[in-house]
Design a protein around this motif. Structure first.
Motif, mmCIF file in Angstrom:
data_model
loop_
_atom_site.group_PDB
_atom_site.id
_atom_site.type_symbol
_atom_site.label_atom_id
_atom_site.label_comp_id
_atom_site.label_asym_id
_atom_site.label_seq_id
_atom_site.Cartn_x
_atom_site.Cartn_y
_atom_site.Cartn_z
ATOM 1 N N UNK A 150 -3.267 -41.950 15.690
ATOM 2 C CA UNK A 150 -3.420 -41.371 14.588
ATOM 3 C C UNK A 150 -5.055 -41.101 14.641
ATOM 4 N N UNK A 151 -5.048 -39.634 14.074
ATOM 5 C CA UNK A 151 -6.438 -39.445 13.774
ATOM 6 C C UNK A 151 -7.119 -39.445 12.334
ATOM 7 N N UNK A 152 -8.345 -39.436 12.322
ATOM 8 C CA UNK A 152 -8.881 -39.214 10.774
ATOM 9 C C UNK A 152 -8.788 -37.884 10.410
ATOM 10 N N UNK A 153 -8.399 -37.455 9.323
ATOM 11 C CA UNK A 153 -8.225 -36.162 8.439
ATOM 12 C C UNK A 153 -8.869 -35.964 7.297
ATOM 13 N N UNK A 154 -9.635 -34.877 6.776
ATOM 14 C CA UNK A 154 -9.985 -34.863 5.295
ATOM 15 C C UNK A 154 -10.056 -33.377 5.321
ATOM 16 N N UNK A 155 -10.216 -32.993 4.201
ATOM 17 C CA UNK A 155 -10.701 -31.641 3.430
ATOM 18 C C UNK A 155 -12.231 -31.465 3.778
ATOM 19 N N UNK A 156 -12.722 -30.288 4.040
ATOM 20 C CA UNK A 156 -14.161 -29.914 4.125
ATOM 21 C C UNK A 156 -14.195 -28.634 3.874
ATOM 22 N N UNK A 157 -15.405 -28.325 3.343
ATOM 23 C CA UNK A 157 -15.426 -26.743 2.908
ATOM 24 C C UNK A 157 -15.524 -25.830 3.993
ATOM 25 N N UNK A 158 -14.854 -24.798 3.815
ATOM 26 C CA UNK A 158 -14.593 -23.544 4.997
ATOM 27 C C UNK A 158 -15.736 -22.604 4.950
ATOM 28 N N UNK A 159 -15.895 -21.926 5.925
ATOM 29 C CA UNK A 159 -17.058 -20.896 5.910
ATOM 30 C C UNK A 159 -16.900 -19.800 4.702
ATOM 31 N N UNK A 160 -15.646 -19.204 4.511
ATOM 32 C CA UNK A 160 -15.254 -18.445 3.461
ATOM 33 C C UNK A 160 -15.217 -18.835 2.162
ATOM 34 N N UNK A 167 -10.197 -32.961 11.815
ATOM 35 C CA UNK A 167 -9.661 -34.035 12.274
ATOM 36 C C UNK A 167 -10.562 -34.423 13.152
ATOM 37 N N UNK A 168 -10.642 -35.748 13.355
ATOM 38 C CA UNK A 168 -12.001 -36.377 14.245
ATOM 39 C C UNK A 168 -11.306 -37.846 14.567
ATOM 40 N N UNK A 169 -12.008 -38.327 15.634
ATOM 41 C CA UNK A 169 -11.609 -39.595 16.358
ATOM 42 C C UNK A 169 -13.072 -39.823 17.256
ATOM 43 N N UNK A 170 -12.812 -40.998 17.815
ATOM 44 C CA UNK A 170 -13.516 -41.539 18.662
ATOM 45 C C UNK A 170 -12.890 -41.790 20.018
ATOM 46 N N UNK A 171 -13.003 -40.856 21.160
ATOM 47 C CA UNK A 171 -12.355 -40.945 22.317
ATOM 48 C C UNK A 171 -12.857 -42.131 23.069
ATOM 49 N N UNK A 172 -11.975 -43.096 23.761
ATOM 50 C CA UNK A 172 -12.554 -44.312 24.064
ATOM 51 C C UNK A 172 -12.707 -44.483 25.618
ATOM 52 N N UNK A 173 -11.881 -43.356 26.268
ATOM 53 C CA UNK A 173 -12.125 -43.585 27.756
ATOM 54 C C UNK A 173 -13.508 -43.069 28.032
ATOM 55 N N UNK A 174 -13.981 -41.987 27.642
ATOM 56 C CA UNK A 174 -15.725 -41.525 27.891
ATOM 57 C C UNK A 174 -16.546 -41.884 26.501
ATOM 58 N N UNK A 410 -8.329 -44.903 13.724
ATOM 59 C CA UNK A 410 -8.414 -46.310 14.132
ATOM 60 C C UNK A 410 -9.840 -46.729 13.672
ATOM 61 N N UNK A 411 -10.225 -47.892 13.815
ATOM 62 C CA UNK A 411 -11.505 -48.557 13.617
ATOM 63 C C UNK A 411 -12.505 -48.706 14.668
ATOM 64 N N UNK A 412 -12.052 -48.181 15.881
ATOM 65 C CA UNK A 412 -12.859 -48.125 17.204
ATOM 66 C C UNK A 412 -14.223 -47.267 16.959
ATOM 67 N N UNK A 413 -14.122 -46.419 16.384
ATOM 68 C CA UNK A 413 -15.301 -45.515 16.233
ATOM 69 C C UNK A 413 -16.373 -46.182 15.105
ATOM 70 N N UNK A 414 -15.831 -46.737 13.968
ATOM 71 C CA UNK A 414 -16.631 -47.699 13.144
ATOM 72 C C UNK A 414 -17.459 -48.549 13.880
ATOM 73 N N UNK A 415 -16.668 -49.359 14.637
ATOM 74 C CA UNK A 415 -17.268 -50.363 15.532
ATOM 75 C C UNK A 415 -18.355 -49.977 16.290
ATOM 76 N N UNK A 416 -18.273 -48.844 16.887
ATOM 77 C CA UNK A 416 -19.223 -48.239 17.849
ATOM 78 C C UNK A 416 -20.437 -47.770 17.099
ATOM 79 N N UNK A 417 -20.206 -47.342 15.737
ATOM 80 C CA UNK A 417 -21.103 -46.878 14.678
ATOM 81 C C UNK A 417 -22.025 -48.110 14.311
ATOM 82 N N UNK A 418 -21.412 -49.070 13.969
ATOM 83 C CA UNK A 418 -22.154 -50.237 13.532
ATOM 84 C C UNK A 418 -22.674 -50.805 14.416
ATOM 85 N N UNK A 419 -22.348 -50.836 15.914
ATOM 86 C CA UNK A 419 -23.403 -51.202 16.978
ATOM 87 C C UNK A 419 -24.499 -50.460 17.430
#
Length: 656
Positions: A150-160, A167-174, A410-419
């Protein structure tokens, strides 16, 4: 019609992904896209350097997904629909943010290959992957580990002034955060996709990105790109520069005119517009274009041979049409990784939409005229300057904070931001997303102590980045801490220290099998054959004594460790011990296709070829057969000189 965004449910025949393999992935799965050092010497300097830039040593901290089967049931999948008067876009946020469908309403045409089923197969870097639609491949050479995540997904304002989907996530391999913004302007025939990859660390990071677009293929399907040469990668693991369109007597821009699967990475001139299109007999189809940062373009074809056709059937259902893949990436080939300096970012904009061109020109013998016609029609539909302008407009919204949440990753991005205290405008990783997998690591971060488990279970996932390794090294040296520390040291390439950590942990460990299995892998990497078999046999015996139930977690651990143990024991001809492991697997595990194949190998080793042949004759399906694997043919050839039956023929290269 203004652009609208809504949540819905898409119901498909689907096979469950299943639980992750609890054994840490100390080695990468076999990735077909690799070449030897001698071949690199013949490549352009930049390409050779980027091919050699930090290839994966392991899959850590990601876990392998190999617990799926082939039984499909009608399953509801969460979906997001983005729609205007011209296009309807269906996105699956729970499955890597895949665009499942791109429907052009005025013509009633589906622009993508839309798989009518969800069937995981062993193509991703970490196993489970599925075909169809548009996928976002980030991490390292191969299909992303987020294919079925799963990825995080939300509405954001568009340029028009409207809304777009982020969509966003923390890619864990890199260890990198990324975002994909799906912007469909009102009355537009083209979906714009803004992509950003950020490196919040001080150290540089290798980056990989390929947008992978599945398109229907027919005898008259032609793929066009602005190139006269390509780098052809065949599954015999060769990379060579070839002319476009004709190579070895066939026009390779028609996917079904090749017999075997192959990649063609187009040599697109630096000054040329970046685009690729797949067009049918009438000159209609899909075109993808982008700003110039996304420089690479590729055609992947399955070909018309038995193996390629079998894989096509395997990934969907009988009677379904085939597909090819057109792709766009940061480098010229998928074997390369690009350096991203600490604190830096890559960003670009892609556009996807319909293309209609003169079929006489598109399918004519003059390749220059064919691609000039396609590019001229693209310029009419979406000028190059319009894509650049859309990118600049999107950049003004790239940091916009998400509004209504549509899906949770996932919660892995939150953990990395917390650290790390990272500031990542536009891609919040909220503490509320932390779950039980992150909890022991949060405790390590806050107290300096890695907690002992509250109940007997296989160990949870490990973290291996330098900052987590440092914390583990200063934490009290309990057995579970030593286990995770050894995994982090192994990932860093300090193999001797990893072994010392595992051996220290083994002295006091109430649960010995996870440490014994790690030591067995280390022995195998060191070239020892007998000792890994001993370790595996002891580890499996310990697991069988320790396991508490027949639930999903313990069954997954037993299957994974049993499979590795049998391989190690057969390698040193300890057939009776290998059969003893087999006998202690549960009946449901022994009936899986992978274990039916293992049974056939055991029967051959026991001198019972007739019974091994009966296993093949009865029929079985190895659900997690790896892309490019030839094990079925190898075992069959030990039984008979007869041709390999079609049902077992997944060969992706010429024999011999």
């Amino acid at each position: 019609m203004a652009t609208t965004v809504r949540r819905t449910v898409l119901t498909l025949p689907a096979a469950p992904v299943g639980p992750p393999n609890p054994l840490p992935a100390l080695r990468p799965l076999d990735e077909m896209h690799s070449i030897d050092e001698r071949a690199k010497q013949e490549l352009p300097r930049e390409m050779a350097r980027q091919i050699g830039y930090e290839p994966l040593r392991t899959l850590l901290p990601v876990r392998v997904l190999d617990g799926y089967g082939r039984e499909r049931t009608e399953t509801p999948l969460d979906a997001i629909v983005i729609e205007n008067e011209r296009l309807r876009v269906t996105v699956l946020p729970g499955l890597g943010g895949r665009i499942h469908s791109l429907h052009h309403k005025p013509t009633g045409r589906e622009l993508l290959y839309r798989n009518p089923v969800f069937q995981p197969a062993d193509f991703a870097l970490n196993g489970a992957w599925y075909s169809g639609g548009i996928e976002w491949n980030i991490g390292a050479t191969g299909h992303t580990t987020l294919s079925c995540a799963p990825l995080h997904a939300a509405l954001v304002p568009a340029p028009d002034g409207g809304e777009m989907v982020r969509l966003w996530e923390w890619e864990r391999l890199r260890d990198l955060p990324f975002q994909v913004d799906l912007w469909l302007p009102a009355d537009s025939d083209f979906l714009h996709v803004g992509v950003r990859i950020r490196n919040p660390h001080e150290r540089p990071a290798p980056v990989y990105w390929w947008s992978n677009i599945a398109v229907e293929e027919h005898e008259t399907t032609r793929v066009l790109a602005p190139a006269e040469e390509a780098w052809q990668f065949g599954y015999e693991r060769s990379l060579r520069r070839v002319p476009v369109p004709e190579f070895r007597g066939a026009d390779r821009t028609y996917p079904l005119r090749s017999e075997y699967p192959a990649d063609y990475f187009y040599e697109v001139p630096a000054e040329a517009r970046k685009w690729i299109a797949s067009l049918d007999a009438d000159g209609h189809g899909l075109v993808q274009t982008s700003t110039d940062v996304l420089r690479g373009r590729k055609l992947f074809l399955w070909g018309s041979g038995r193996g390629g056709r079998r894989w096509q059937e395997w990934l969907t259902e009988p009677g379904t049409g085939g597909y090819a893949e057109i792709q766009a990436g940061l480098a010229r080939t998928q074997l390369e990784h690009i350096r991203l300096d600490g604190g830096g970012e890559f960003s670009w904009l892609e556009s996807y939409g319909p293309l209609a061109a003169d079929p006489t020109a598109v399918h004519g013998d003059d390749w220059g005229a064919a691609r000039a016609e396609a590019e001229a029609r693209l310029a009419d539909a979406l000028p190059r300057a319009a894509v650049d302008a859309a990118y600049e407009a999107w950049r003004t919204c790239a940091d916009a904070e998400p509004g209504e949440r549509l899906a949770t990753g996932s919660g892995w991005g939150a953990l990395e931001v917390l650290r790390g205290g990272h500031k990542l405008p536009g891609t919040p990783f909220d503490e509320a997303t932390l779950d039980e997998e992150q909890e022991p690591w949060r405790e390590l971060l806050e107290t300096g102590v890695f907690p002992e488990p509250r109940k007997v279970n296989p160990p949870g996932p490990s973290l291996v980045a330098p900052h987590w390794r440092d914390m583990l090294e200063t934490a009290p040296a309990e057995p579970l801490t030593e286990y995770h520390l050894g995994i982090a040291q192994w990932h860093a390439g300090d193999l001797a220290q990893a072994v010392r950590s595992w051996e220290r942990g083994l002295q006091l460990a109430p649960s010995r099998w996870p440490l014994l299995r790690c030591l067995a892998v280390a022995d195998q990497e060191g070239g020892n054959a007998q000792r890994p078999a001993e370790r595996y046999a002891e580890a499996f015996d310990d697991l069988c004594q320790e396991r508490r139930d027949d639930g999903e977690t313990w069954t997954s651990a037993t299957a994974a460790l049993g499979r590795e143990a049998i391989d190690a024991l057969l390698a040193v001809h300890r057939t009776a011990d290998a059969r003893a492991v087999w006998d202690r697997l549960g009946p449901s595990v022994r009936q899986r296709g992978r274990f039916r194949l293992i049974d056939a190998r055991l029967l051959i080793a026991e001198g019972r070829p007739e019974q091994a042949r009966a296993v093949f004759d009865a029929g079985f399906e190895v659900a997690d057969l790896r892309e490019g694997a030839e094990i079925l043919g190898e075992v069959w050839s030990q039984l008979t000189d007869e041709p390999l039956p079609d049902a077992y023929d997944y060969r992706m290269r010429p024999q011999g």
